[in-house]
Design a protein around this motif. Sequence first.
Motif, PDB file in Angstrom:
ATOM      1  N   LEU A  64    -109.487 -81.773 -53.932  1.00  0.00           N
ATOM      2  CA  LEU A  64    -108.864 -81.408 -55.207  1.00  0.00           C
ATOM      3  C   LEU A  64    -108.351 -82.662 -55.889  1.00  0.00           C
ATOM      4  N   LYS A  65    -108.556 -82.739 -57.202  1.00  0.00           N
ATOM      5  CA  LYS A  65    -108.027 -83.841 -58.000  1.00  0.00           C
ATOM      6  C   LYS A  65    -107.311 -83.291 -59.233  1.00  0.00           C
ATOM      7  N   TRP A  66    -106.186 -83.939 -59.553  1.00  0.00           N
ATOM      8  CA  TRP A  66    -105.485 -83.718 -60.811  1.00  0.00           C
ATOM      9  C   TRP A  66    -105.883 -84.847 -61.750  1.00  0.00           C
ATOM     10  N   VAL A  67    -106.160 -84.528 -63.014  1.00  0.00           N
ATOM     11  CA  VAL A  67    -106.478 -85.552 -64.006  1.00  0.00           C
ATOM     12  C   VAL A  67    -105.508 -85.399 -65.180  1.00  0.00           C
ATOM     13  N   PHE A  68    -104.631 -86.383 -65.341  1.00  0.00           N
ATOM     14  CA  PHE A  68    -103.655 -86.374 -66.427  1.00  0.00           C
ATOM     15  C   PHE A  68    -104.082 -87.405 -67.477  1.00  0.00           C
ATOM     16  N   LYS A  69    -104.280 -86.965 -68.709  1.00  0.00           N
ATOM     17  CA  LYS A  69    -104.654 -87.865 -69.799  1.00  0.00           C
ATOM     18  C   LYS A  69    -103.439 -88.125 -70.673  1.00  0.00           C
ATOM     19  N   GLY A  70    -103.235 -89.405 -70.983  1.00  0.00           N
ATOM     20  CA  GLY A  70    -102.065 -89.788 -71.746  1.00  0.00           C
ATOM     21  C   GLY A  70    -101.926 -89.071 -73.077  1.00  0.00           C
ATOM     22  N   GLU A  71    -103.049 -88.808 -73.739  1.00  0.00           N
ATOM     23  CA  GLU A  71    -102.988 -88.180 -75.059  1.00  0.00           C
ATOM     24  C   GLU A  71    -102.472 -86.742 -75.010  1.00  0.00           C
ATOM     25  N   TYR A  72    -102.517 -86.106 -73.828  1.00  0.00           N
ATOM     26  CA  TYR A  72    -102.068 -84.719 -73.705  1.00  0.00           C
ATOM     27  C   TYR A  72    -100.642 -84.584 -73.183  1.00  0.00           C
ATOM     28  N   ILE A  73    -100.030 -85.685 -72.791  1.00  0.00           N
ATOM     29  CA  ILE A  73     -98.687 -85.607 -72.230  1.00  0.00           C
ATOM     30  C   ILE A  73     -97.674 -85.361 -73.351  1.00  0.00           C
ATOM     31  N   LYS A  74     -96.951 -84.253 -73.243  1.00  0.00           N
ATOM     32  CA  LYS A  74     -95.967 -83.871 -74.248  1.00  0.00           C
ATOM     33  C   LYS A  74     -94.538 -83.931 -73.719  1.00  0.00           C
ATOM     34  N   ASN A  75     -94.376 -83.595 -72.445  1.00  0.00           N
ATOM     35  CA  ASN A  75     -93.037 -83.475 -71.871  1.00  0.00           C
ATOM     36  C   ASN A  75     -93.023 -84.074 -70.471  1.00  0.00           C
ATOM     37  N   PRO A  76     -92.821 -85.383 -70.344  1.00  0.00           N
ATOM     38  CA  PRO A  76     -92.804 -86.008 -69.012  1.00  0.00           C
ATOM     39  C   PRO A  76     -91.790 -85.348 -68.085  1.00  0.00           C
ATOM     40  N   LYS A  77     -92.216 -85.051 -66.866  1.00  0.00           N
ATOM     41  CA  LYS A  77     -91.347 -84.441 -65.861  1.00  0.00           C
ATOM     42  C   LYS A  77     -91.957 -84.702 -64.501  1.00  0.00           C
ATOM     43  N   ASP A  78     -91.177 -84.510 -63.445  1.00  0.00           N
ATOM     44  CA  ASP A  78     -91.711 -84.628 -62.090  1.00  0.00           C
ATOM     45  C   ASP A  78     -92.713 -83.502 -61.837  1.00  0.00           C
ATOM     46  N   VAL A  79     -93.801 -83.835 -61.145  1.00  0.00           N
ATOM     47  CA  VAL A  79     -94.807 -82.829 -60.795  1.00  0.00           C
ATOM     48  C   VAL A  79     -95.108 -82.922 -59.311  1.00  0.00           C
ATOM     49  N   HIS A  80     -94.884 -81.838 -58.603  1.00  0.00           N
ATOM     50  CA  HIS A  80     -95.232 -81.752 -57.189  1.00  0.00           C
ATOM     51  C   HIS A  80     -96.727 -81.421 -57.087  1.00  0.00           C
ATOM     52  N   LEU A  81     -97.450 -82.237 -56.358  1.00  0.00           N
ATOM     53  CA  LEU A  81     -98.911 -82.155 -56.361  1.00  0.00           C
ATOM     54  C   LEU A  81     -99.505 -81.296 -55.254  1.00  0.00           C
ATOM     55  N   LYS A  82     -98.692 -80.872 -54.314  1.00  0.00           N
ATOM     56  CA  LYS A  82     -99.229 -80.120 -53.181  1.00  0.00           C
ATOM     57  C   LYS A  82     -99.823 -78.795 -53.656  1.00  0.00           C
ATOM     58  N   VAL A  83    -101.049 -78.518 -53.252  1.00  0.00           N
ATOM     59  CA  VAL A  83    -101.728 -77.268 -53.595  1.00  0.00           C
ATOM     60  C   VAL A  83    -102.327 -76.680 -52.325  1.00  0.00           C
ATOM     61  N   ASP A  84    -102.068 -75.408 -52.099  1.00  0.00           N
ATOM     62  CA  ASP A  84    -102.692 -74.711 -50.961  1.00  0.00           C
ATOM     63  C   ASP A  84    -103.989 -74.082 -51.459  1.00  0.00           C
ATOM     64  N   ILE A  85    -105.116 -74.552 -50.944  1.00  0.00           N
ATOM     65  CA  ILE A  85    -106.434 -74.019 -51.314  1.00  0.00           C
ATOM     66  C   ILE A  85    -107.007 -73.348 -50.081  1.00  0.00           C
ATOM     67  N   SER A  86    -107.036 -72.031 -50.080  1.00  0.00           N
ATOM     68  CA  SER A  86    -107.429 -71.315 -48.863  1.00  0.00           C
ATOM     69  C   SER A  86    -108.080 -69.980 -49.207  1.00  0.00           C
ATOM     70  N   PRO A  87    -108.921 -69.489 -48.288  1.00  0.00           N
ATOM     71  CA  PRO A  87    -109.340 -68.089 -48.402  1.00  0.00           C
ATOM     72  C   PRO A  87    -108.108 -67.199 -48.369  1.00  0.00           C
TER      73      PRO A  87
END
Length: 224
Positions: A64-87
């Motif tokens: 899994l990848k997160w892609v953050f583009k500078g032009e779309y950033i409106k409200n900077p904040k902390d982001v927790h990246l952990k994602v559970d991907i499971s059946p």
Amino acid sequence: MDLKKDITDSNLVAAIQEQIKKKENSFIAVYYDNSSNPTLVSDIFAAIQGKKEAYVVAGDGERLKWVFKGEYIKNPKDVHLKVDISPLKSTNSANKSKISRLVGNTPTCVLSFAHNGELPGKTRIRVDMDSVFPGTTKKYFWLYHFTGNDLDCIAENVSVDNKGILDFWITHNSDYVITDRRIPVNTWDDDDDEEDSESRNSHRFAEVRPNDTGNKENPHTGGY
């Protein structure tokens, strides 16, 4: 010019700022150990905010990848990246039993994001579906509504690419559900009160990105 750093690097924000100064169209790759509880701090988003060609790509490998583009950033904040991907049968989602009742015996994969709420801006997510949900090239993509306890079909007959990647945008973290077929699910009736109807219409938190060839969003890798 690419910048590759580990999320635990104490100089990460300064390195990103320096990278942007050196070259406007900066691709910044951030890596983390999936066994940790990784967080991208708000200063990182503030550093790329408004920079059209600045990217931060965060991931723990190819799953899994997160892609953050500078032009779309409106409200900077902390982001927790952990994602559970499971059946569904092995998901750690707190909504497992509720989702199970909605999908019945339908083969299902759950993407359970940390409770970040609204993200700093529209965010691209790339998931390797072959690693968790192989066998079909067409998927149905759903958003689980916490408040309504229902599933909203975001897209039908979604094609993964030739590498098995499902590519979509989100603006809000929640539980997202992927199935290999359309299922009968609970929906909000037409006579719901006005507040619920407006909420359903205005909170389209996700959209599937069409597969395209020759993607040139990222001039350095061609992959984002």
